[in-house]
Structure formats: structure tokens, C-alpha cells
Scaffold this active site. Structure first.
Site, PDB file in Angstrom:
ATOM      1  N   SER A 106       1.187  -0.941   0.141  1.00  0.00           N
ATOM      2  CA  SER A 106       0.021   0.343  -0.332  1.00  0.00           C
ATOM      3  C   SER A 106       1.164   0.740  -0.004  1.00  0.00           C
ATOM      4  O   SER A 106       1.803   1.412   0.854  1.00  0.00           O
ATOM      5  CB  SER A 106      -1.163   0.077   1.426  1.00  0.00           C
ATOM      6  OG  SER A 106      -0.270   0.406   2.463  1.00  0.00           O
ATOM      7  N   LYS A 107       0.499   2.342  -0.423  1.00  0.00           N
ATOM      8  CA  LYS A 107       0.940   3.768  -0.410  1.00  0.00           C
ATOM      9  C   LYS A 107       1.180   3.598   0.857  1.00  0.00           C
ATOM     10  O   LYS A 107       2.941   3.959   0.774  1.00  0.00           O
ATOM     11  CB  LYS A 107       0.035   5.064  -1.325  1.00  0.00           C
ATOM     12  CG  LYS A 107      -0.309   4.545  -2.005  1.00  0.00           C
ATOM     13  CD  LYS A 107      -1.411   5.161  -2.476  1.00  0.00           C
ATOM     14  CE  LYS A 107      -1.866   5.154  -3.732  1.00  0.00           C
ATOM     15  NZ  LYS A 107      -3.563   6.236  -4.501  1.00  0.00           N
ATOM     16  N   GLN A 108       0.523   3.420   1.997  1.00  0.00           N
ATOM     17  CA  GLN A 108       0.980   3.772   3.530  1.00  0.00           C
ATOM     18  C   GLN A 108       2.435   3.100   3.744  1.00  0.00           C
ATOM     19  O   GLN A 108       3.159   3.469   4.259  1.00  0.00           O
ATOM     20  CB  GLN A 108       0.038   3.554   4.241  1.00  0.00           C
ATOM     21  CG  GLN A 108      -1.315   4.423   4.558  1.00  0.00           C
ATOM     22  CD  GLN A 108      -1.892   4.384   3.168  1.00  0.00           C
ATOM     23  OE1 GLN A 108      -2.123   3.570   2.720  1.00  0.00           O
ATOM     24  NE2 GLN A 108      -2.752   5.475   2.503  1.00  0.00           N
TER      25      GLN A 108
END
Ligand code: GLU
Length: 288
Positions: free
Chosen positions: A236-238
Site C-alpha cells: 500500500s502507499k502507506q
């Protein structure tokens, strides 16, 4: 009608391309339309320019929407109309609770916080604000198990009242919640087939409840396998997933196709896409 609905919190990564490719293949295989919706309601998390970058990345991969993209930030009036309707029907109510109030109420009810999950709302404001000022708006979740069918995962069920509780439709900071925005937009865009990553499967029961409350049709659901990073966590981008390297769109597409169980292709992007349309395994023979 299918859609890919990225949040513009950064460029596409290997995980998000799987959902994009899957939704595109599903629409193409069924002779349907494919749309892109930029889910920029959570403005503090949006990165300026990420929306344009995502559209460019999709285009490099041969995934071009059949209608102009829709930005959720332009849709406030539609979300307000839906909220007004739910309030008029007694299915949404204002909530005065801060995070701390909720924690205190949960502790008083002796309900421990479930690890890694937000605890269900304790229902403090269900019967009124008790003189406190309204902060957010919540959906009044009916009792019972919500059953639904996923085209890959099979039959699913969730007791939303117990597992999630009355969820937020409009946040205390005035921002629209994902659940309401996605349901209103899928309805207004006439989406019949939702295809998205498996990390979103947990939202489906809530969205079905909202669709029922608003008296609108529900789409069919297909949640695609997640791509795991080297640490075994979902990309994920996170957690710092790399933006897609589009020096070679075909190799990015081959990776996404592999996650969907489709064999690698050589040649041009359009030949590869055409081959995968024919091999698309998630057929939907009946209409909605
Ligand atoms: N905007 C959501 C995300 O990027 C996807 C919403 C959906 O497909 O329902 O995670």
C-alpha cells in the site's frame, strides 16, 4: 458498467494496478463500460497531482476510461442529498461523541477494544445528543447478518451492528465518509459490477446496508487478490509501496495479471490486454 476508484494519495503501485486491470478486463469481457473515479474526499490524505499521475499511468497501461473521470470532490451536493434522505427516514442521526467519549463509553460497557480494529460505536447518540453539540453523522445500522456473494470468495456475511456499529457518514471535520460517497457515486454512475482489492471486502456489508436504505440497486462484487510486499504485508502507499515503473508497462501489467492467475504475455500492451480478455476467469453470465 465497472469502475476503478483510486484515492489520489500517491501514484499507482503494483497492488493498485491489479484492481485497475481486473475491473477493466471484467468490463471488457462483458462488453461493458469502464470508468475511473478519483476518490479525493479525504482531502488531508490526497497528494496534489497524484490524480493526473494515476490517469497517465493507467493510460500507459492501455487502460483508458470510456467516460470522463469523476472527482468526488465535486460531489458534495449529491452526498448531502443522500444524507438528508437518510435523516428524514430516521436512518441517520447526529453524533456528539469525540474519540475519547467513545472509548469511555466502551470501557463502561466492559467491551474491550479488538486488536487492530476500531471497536463498534457504543450507540451513545442513537437516541439523541443529550444537549451536546453535533459533530458527525452516523448511519443507524439495523440488527442481523448482512449476506452477500463475492464472485471469487463465495458467500460472505457480516453482522454489521455488532462488528462495526453505527458507522460515520459525515465526519466531525465536515469531510464525507468513504462509505457514503462510494455508494452515492456507484449509484449515480450506474455501476453494475464492483471489482476492487480484497482489502476493501470488509466494507461491502456496510455499502449494501446503505444501498438498501437509499432504495437503490446493489452491484455484483468481485474482490481481487492482494499483492504482498517483501515483508508479507499488503502493498500500500502507506507502507511505502514503490510507484509503478512504467519504463515497461507490459512488465507491470504482466505482474498484475499474474496476481489474477493470468499467464504472461509478450508483444504490445494492446495484444496482451486482448489475450487476457479472452482468458478472464471471473465470468458473470447473469445480469444484475
Ligand atoms: N478509493 C478506494 C481505495 O483506493 C477504493 C474504493 C472502492 O473501490 O470501492 O482504496
Amino acid at each position: 458498467r465497472g469502475r476503478f476508484a483510486p484515492s489520489p494519495t500517491g501514484p499507482l503501485h503494483a497492488g493498485s494496478l491489479v484492481a485497475a486491470l481486473a475491473s477493466w478486463l471484467d468490463a471488457r469481457r462483458h462488453g461493458g463500460c469502464w470508468l475511473v473515479r478519483i476518490e479525493d474526499v479525504d482531502t488531508p490524505r490526497c497528494v496534489p497531482g497524484a490524480d493526473r499521475l494515476i490517469l497517465e499511468q493507467l493510460e500507459r497501461c492501455g487502460l483508458v476510461p470510456d467516460e470522463p473521470p469523476l472527482w468526488q470532490s465535486t460531489r458534495g451536493d449529491a452526498y448531502q442529498a443522500a444524507l438528508d434522505r437518510l435523516v428524514a427516514q430516521g436512518q441517520a442521526y447526529p453524533c456528539a461523541c469525540s474519540r475519547k467519549d467513545i472509548e469511555t463509553a466502551l470501557a463502561a460497557q466492559g467491551r474491550p477494544r479488538v486488536r487492530g480494529r476500531e471497536a463498534a460505536y457504543p450507540g451513545t447518540c442513537r437516541d439523541g445528543l443529550h444537549g451536546r453539540p453535533a459533530r458527525a453523522w452516523r448511519f443507524r445500522v439495523p440488527d442481523g447478518v448482512v449476506h452477500w456473494h463475492d464472485r471469487r470468495l463465495g458467500d460472505q456475511g457480516q453482522e454489521v451492528a455488532r462488528e462495526v456499529g453505527d458507522f460515520v457518514l459525515r465526519r466531525a471535520d465536515g469531510l464525507w465518509a468513504y462509505q457514503l460517497a462510494v455508494v452515492v457515486d456507484d449509484t449515480d454512475q450506474g455501476i453494475t459490477h464492483v471489482v476492487r482489492g480484497e482489502d476493501l471486502a470488509d466494507n461491502t456489508a456496510r455499502q449494501l446496508l446503505l444501498q438498501r436504505a437509499l432504495g437503490v440497486a446493489s452491484p455484483t462484487w468481485l474482490h481481487t487478490p492482494l499483492v504482498l510486499g517483501a515483508n508479507g504485508e499488503k502493498l500500500s502507499k502507506q507502507n511505502g509501496a514503490q510507484a509503478l515503473d512504467l519504463a515497461s508497462p507490459l512488465s507491470a501489467l504482466n505482474d498484475a495479471a499474474a496476481a489474477l492467475g493470468l499467464p504472461p504475455q509478450q508483444g504490445s500492451v494492446s495484444d496482451a490486454l486482448a489475450a487476457w480478455i479472452k482468458l478472464w476467469p471471473f465470468l458473470q453470465s447473469t445480469g444484475v
